[in-house]
Design a protein around this motif. Structure first.
Motif, PDB file in Angstrom:
ATOM      1  N   ILE A  56       0.720  -1.230  -0.205  1.00 22.33           N
ATOM      2  CA  ILE A  56       0.119  -0.125  -0.105  1.00 22.33           C
ATOM      3  C   ILE A  56       0.919   1.194   0.114  1.00 22.33           C
ATOM      4  N   ASP A  57       0.740   2.155  -1.056  1.00 22.79           N
ATOM      5  CA  ASP A  57       1.335   3.422  -0.810  1.00 22.79           C
ATOM      6  C   ASP A  57       0.866   4.535   0.063  1.00 22.79           C
ATOM      7  N   GLN A  58       1.767   4.321   0.997  1.00 22.68           N
ATOM      8  CA  GLN A  58       1.270   5.450   2.299  1.00 22.68           C
ATOM      9  C   GLN A  58       1.076   6.834   1.759  1.00 22.68           C
ATOM     10  N   ASN A  59       1.718   7.197   0.553  1.00 24.23           N
ATOM     11  CA  ASN A  59       1.466   8.542   0.031  1.00 24.23           C
ATOM     12  C   ASN A  59       0.128   8.840  -0.526  1.00 24.23           C
ATOM     13  N   GLY A  60      -0.472   7.600  -0.748  1.00 27.87           N
ATOM     14  CA  GLY A  60      -1.917   7.877  -1.204  1.00 27.87           C
ATOM     15  C   GLY A  60      -2.039   7.557  -2.772  1.00 27.87           C
ATOM     16  N   TYR A  61      -3.077   7.868  -3.248  1.00 30.01           N
ATOM     17  CA  TYR A  61      -3.311   7.203  -4.628  1.00 30.01           C
ATOM     18  C   TYR A  61      -4.196   8.547  -5.606  1.00 30.01           C
ATOM     19  N   ILE A  62      -4.123   8.547  -6.819  1.00 32.12           N
ATOM     20  CA  ILE A  62      -4.930   9.495  -7.474  1.00 32.12           C
ATOM     21  C   ILE A  62      -5.590   8.592  -8.540  1.00 32.12           C
ATOM     22  N   ALA A  85       0.395  13.633 -10.642  1.00 36.74           N
ATOM     23  CA  ALA A  85       0.464  12.475  -9.629  1.00 36.74           C
ATOM     24  C   ALA A  85       2.112  12.465  -8.885  1.00 36.74           C
ATOM     25  N   LYS A  86       3.043  12.750  -9.773  1.00 38.36           N
ATOM     26  CA  LYS A  86       4.434  12.785  -9.461  1.00 38.36           C
ATOM     27  C   LYS A  86       4.587  13.860  -8.548  1.00 38.36           C
ATOM     28  N   ALA A  87       4.201  15.005  -8.752  1.00 41.69           N
ATOM     29  CA  ALA A  87       4.347  16.317  -8.052  1.00 41.69           C
ATOM     30  C   ALA A  87       3.920  16.111  -6.713  1.00 41.69           C
ATOM     31  N   LEU A  88       2.659  15.329  -6.181  1.00 41.46           N
ATOM     32  CA  LEU A  88       1.972  15.061  -5.219  1.00 41.46           C
ATOM     33  C   LEU A  88       2.662  13.735  -4.421  1.00 41.46           C
ATOM     34  N   ASN A  89       3.416  13.322  -5.374  1.00 43.65           N
ATOM     35  CA  ASN A  89       4.066  11.863  -4.843  1.00 43.65           C
ATOM     36  C   ASN A  89       3.044  10.761  -4.588  1.00 43.65           C
ATOM     37  N   ARG A  90       2.060  10.738  -4.939  1.00 48.58           N
ATOM     38  CA  ARG A  90       1.007   9.610  -5.135  1.00 48.58           C
ATOM     39  C   ARG A  90       0.935   8.818  -6.114  1.00 48.58           C
ATOM     40  N   THR A  91       0.558   7.258  -5.982  1.00 50.31           N
ATOM     41  CA  THR A  91       0.513   6.481  -7.074  1.00 50.31           C
ATOM     42  C   THR A  91      -0.559   7.033  -7.918  1.00 50.31           C
ATOM     43  N   LEU A  92      -0.434   7.109  -9.372  1.00 48.84           N
ATOM     44  CA  LEU A  92      -1.532   7.181 -10.328  1.00 48.84           C
ATOM     45  C   LEU A  92      -2.340   5.583 -10.562  1.00 48.84           C
ATOM     46  N   ALA A  93      -3.615   5.764 -10.579  1.00 50.79           N
ATOM     47  CA  ALA A  93      -4.152   4.390 -11.091  1.00 50.79           C
ATOM     48  C   ALA A  93      -4.557   4.905 -12.417  1.00 50.79           C
ATOM     49  N   LEU A  94      -4.102   4.001 -13.319  1.00 49.75           N
ATOM     50  CA  LEU A  94      -4.132   4.256 -14.623  1.00 49.75           C
ATOM     51  C   LEU A  94      -5.507   3.872 -15.096  1.00 49.75           C
ATOM     52  N   ASN A 203      -0.942  19.031  -0.761  1.00 51.80           N
ATOM     53  CA  ASN A 203      -0.499  17.880   0.095  1.00 51.80           C
ATOM     54  C   ASN A 203      -0.803  18.393   1.721  1.00 51.80           C
ATOM     55  N   ASN A 204      -0.888  19.923   1.668  1.00 48.15           N
ATOM     56  CA  ASN A 204      -1.272  20.313   3.184  1.00 48.15           C
ATOM     57  C   ASN A 204      -2.724  20.320   3.220  1.00 48.15           C
ATOM     58  N   ARG A 205      -3.547  20.578   2.344  1.00 51.90           N
ATOM     59  CA  ARG A 205      -4.994  20.609   2.340  1.00 51.90           C
ATOM     60  C   ARG A 205      -5.621  19.043   2.376  1.00 51.90           C
ATOM     61  N   TYR A 206      -4.935  18.091   1.727  1.00 56.81           N
ATOM     62  CA  TYR A 206      -5.485  16.702   1.493  1.00 56.81           C
ATOM     63  C   TYR A 206      -4.200  15.882   1.946  1.00 56.81           C
ATOM     64  N   PRO A 207      -3.868  15.745   3.094  1.00 55.14           N
ATOM     65  CA  PRO A 207      -2.683  14.680   3.524  1.00 55.14           C
ATOM     66  C   PRO A 207      -3.279  13.400   3.207  1.00 55.14           C
ATOM     67  N   PRO A 208      -2.026  12.581   2.910  1.00 55.49           N
ATOM     68  CA  PRO A 208      -2.660  11.173   2.811  1.00 55.49           C
ATOM     69  C   PRO A 208      -3.383  10.159   3.798  1.00 55.49           C
ATOM     70  N   GLN A 209      -2.951  10.997   4.970  1.00 53.46           N
ATOM     71  CA  GLN A 209      -3.469  10.086   6.127  1.00 53.46           C
ATOM     72  C   GLN A 209      -5.039  10.467   6.268  1.00 53.46           C
ATOM     73  N   LYS A 210      -5.095  11.726   5.775  1.00 53.53           N
ATOM     74  CA  LYS A 210      -6.651  12.073   5.782  1.00 53.53           C
ATOM     75  C   LYS A 210      -7.472  11.467   4.488  1.00 53.53           C
ATOM     76  N   SER A 211      -6.741  11.825   3.457  1.00 55.01           N
ATOM     77  CA  SER A 211      -7.490  11.573   2.037  1.00 55.01           C
ATOM     78  C   SER A 211      -6.428  10.668   1.405  1.00 55.01           C
ATOM     79  N   PRO A 212      -6.477   9.317   1.687  1.00 55.76           N
ATOM     80  CA  PRO A 212      -5.708   8.266   1.126  1.00 55.76           C
ATOM     81  C   PRO A 212      -5.908   8.406  -0.404  1.00 55.76           C
ATOM     82  N   VAL A 213      -7.040   8.796  -0.873  1.00 60.17           N
ATOM     83  CA  VAL A 213      -7.423   8.503  -2.442  1.00 60.17           C
ATOM     84  C   VAL A 213      -7.995   9.684  -2.850  1.00 60.17           C
ATOM     85  N   LEU A 214      -7.582  10.426  -3.819  1.00 60.07           N
ATOM     86  CA  LEU A 214      -8.024  11.563  -4.541  1.00 60.07           C
ATOM     87  C   LEU A 214      -8.679  11.048  -5.788  1.00 60.07           C
ATOM     88  N   ALA A 215     -10.102  11.104  -5.964  1.00 59.47           N
ATOM     89  CA  ALA A 215     -10.876  10.599  -7.014  1.00 59.47           C
ATOM     90  C   ALA A 215     -11.477  11.686  -7.592  1.00 59.47           C
TER      91      ALA A 215
END
Length: 415
Positions: A56-62, A85-94, A203-215
């Motif tokens: 699981i990517d602890q940095n979250g997903y897009i 996705a790279k700038a936010l350091n989240r894994t991109l779901a293709l 990342n400040n507004r939506y940290p991965p701990q609070k928002s693991p997935v940005l859909a």
């Protein structure tokens, strides 16, 4: 009772590939039946074990719906989404590619990996197919009761994102049995992660701990592709299926020698689109030749919808310059095969198209032409142009540069 060794191996992949080797000591009597049983059971057992421990990517997903336009537009959006996705350091779901097929009342979702390889993308950033995300990751980080749709502001009727309202929005998310329980408006944030320290703000507004997935209801990217993201095209590599079909056509249909590839956009919808040039001088993908601030000129009808005579004239110049033996035509409507065949008859050049045109194979062929001429306004052309740029191959556009645009570009380059 004599014992024999039974060796068994099995390979399978999730995020990574695994080779499993198992050795058993077993009696001769049961060797044959046990071997068959193990071949059936071990793949299942190991698959269950691996998927239970999927990373699981602890940095979250897009995640996002590629819900604007056809392939060319979706490709522009994909490059921007990859950069985001790279700038936010989240894994991109293709996401799968959204296609509209004759006779189908709803959009059809085609897996990303049907057209492109994943390995080259992984050299740039972490990605996972949408199918794998939903099957193996979503149950852990994005359960049904926590699925939030992200949009800039309320969409359609009501006060939420209405992420599944309309086609292809509804069919896209239904493909994965996704329903949203709430909406999140992220305005005034935007997708330009190359300026204004935007990635940090996200990342400040939506940290991965609070928002693991940005859909997102749509792609987290601009159209046309932002100039800073154009070079990411080099990470989009066709699958062997597409490449082999293109190479087979070039080797077995086109005559030996160099060839010119051209893209003709001349359907009824395109005729209507070109009528808006006067009020939208940077329409669609026009920045690819005119510049993002029209620094190289203004779009014209000759560029958007060139006449057959203008097309023939420009093709003749290209054929002569590159000593081409053939011309390959890709088109959304009229390939002009009889017209161009007659126009090029004295030059002993043949004109070809795929017997059953497939846009992605067309693009793979155009990407291999010795010279390419496309439509400056078209995002389909833009895809071919970016791929050729990545490989150092020359390209041109219909009606460009005009004398005025040529002078403007020369002056710009001298400054």
């Amino acid at each position: 009772m004599s014992l024999s060794k039974l060796n068994f191996s099995h390979s399978f992949c999730s995020n990574k590939c695994y080779d499993v080797y198992v050795t058993f000591e077993i009696s001769e009597v049961t060797l044959k039946s046990t071997s068959m049983m193990l071949k059936l059971l071990i793949p299942v057992l190991f698959s269950v074990s691996i998927f239970a421990d999927v990373d699981i990517d602890q940095n979250g997903y897009i995640l996002y719906c590629p819900c604007m336009g056809r392939f060319g537009n979706q490709a522009d959006h994909f490059l921007g989404s990859l950069a985001f996705a790279k700038a936010l350091n989240r894994t991109l779901a293709l996401p799968p590619w959204v296609e509209y097929r004759f006779g189908e009342p709803k959009s059809v979702q085609v897996p990303f990996s049907h057209y492109f390889q994943l390995e080259p993308l992984l050299k740039f950033h972490r990605v996972v197919t949408m199918e794998e995300f939903m099957e193996n990751i979503a149950p852990k980080v994005w359960p049904p009761e926590k699925r939030t749709a992200f949009c800039y502001m309320a969409r359609g009727q009501g006060t939420d994102c209405n992420a599944k309202e309309g086609n292809p929005f509804g069919p896209f998310w239904d493909t994965f049995n996704v329903d949203f329980v709430q909406s999140e408006f992220y305005g005034p944030l935007n997708y330009d992660v190359h300026h204004q320290d935007m990635a940090r703000k996200w990342n400040n507004r939506y940290p991965p701990q609070k928002s693991p997935v940005l859909a997102f209801t749509g792609a987290p990217a601009s159209f046309p592709v932002q100039i800073e993201n154009k070079d990411l095209q080099k990470f989009l590599v066709w699958t062997p299926r597409i490449v082999n079909r293109a190479i087979d056509f070039i080797r077995n249909v086109l005559p030996i020698g160099s060839f010119v590839g051209i893209h003709l956009r001349n359907g009824v919808d395109w005729t209507r689109a070109c009528e808006h040039l006067e009020h939208s001088p940077n329409l669609f993908s026009a920045p690819q030749c005119l510049g993002y601030r029209n620094e190289f000129g203004i779009a014209s009808q000759d560029m958007c919808f060139p006449t057959p005579d203008a097309i023939a004239k420009q093709v003749k110049f290209a054929v002569k310059e590159y000593h081409a033996k053939s011309v390959f035509v890709s088109s959304d409507n009229d390939h002009l095969i009889p017209f161009l065949t007659k126009a090029l008859k004295r030059m002993e050049v043949t004109v070809h198209k795929l017997a059953n045109p497939e846009p992605h194979v067309d693009l793979a062929i155009l990407g291999r032409a010795n010279y390419f001429i496309g439509n400056c306004i078209s995002s389909f052309t833009a895809f071919a142009k970016r791929e050729r740029d990545a490989n150092g191959l020359p390209s041109g556009f219909w009606g460009f540069p005009s004398n005025r645009a040529s002078a403007t570009k020369q002056k710009h380059e001298e400054l």
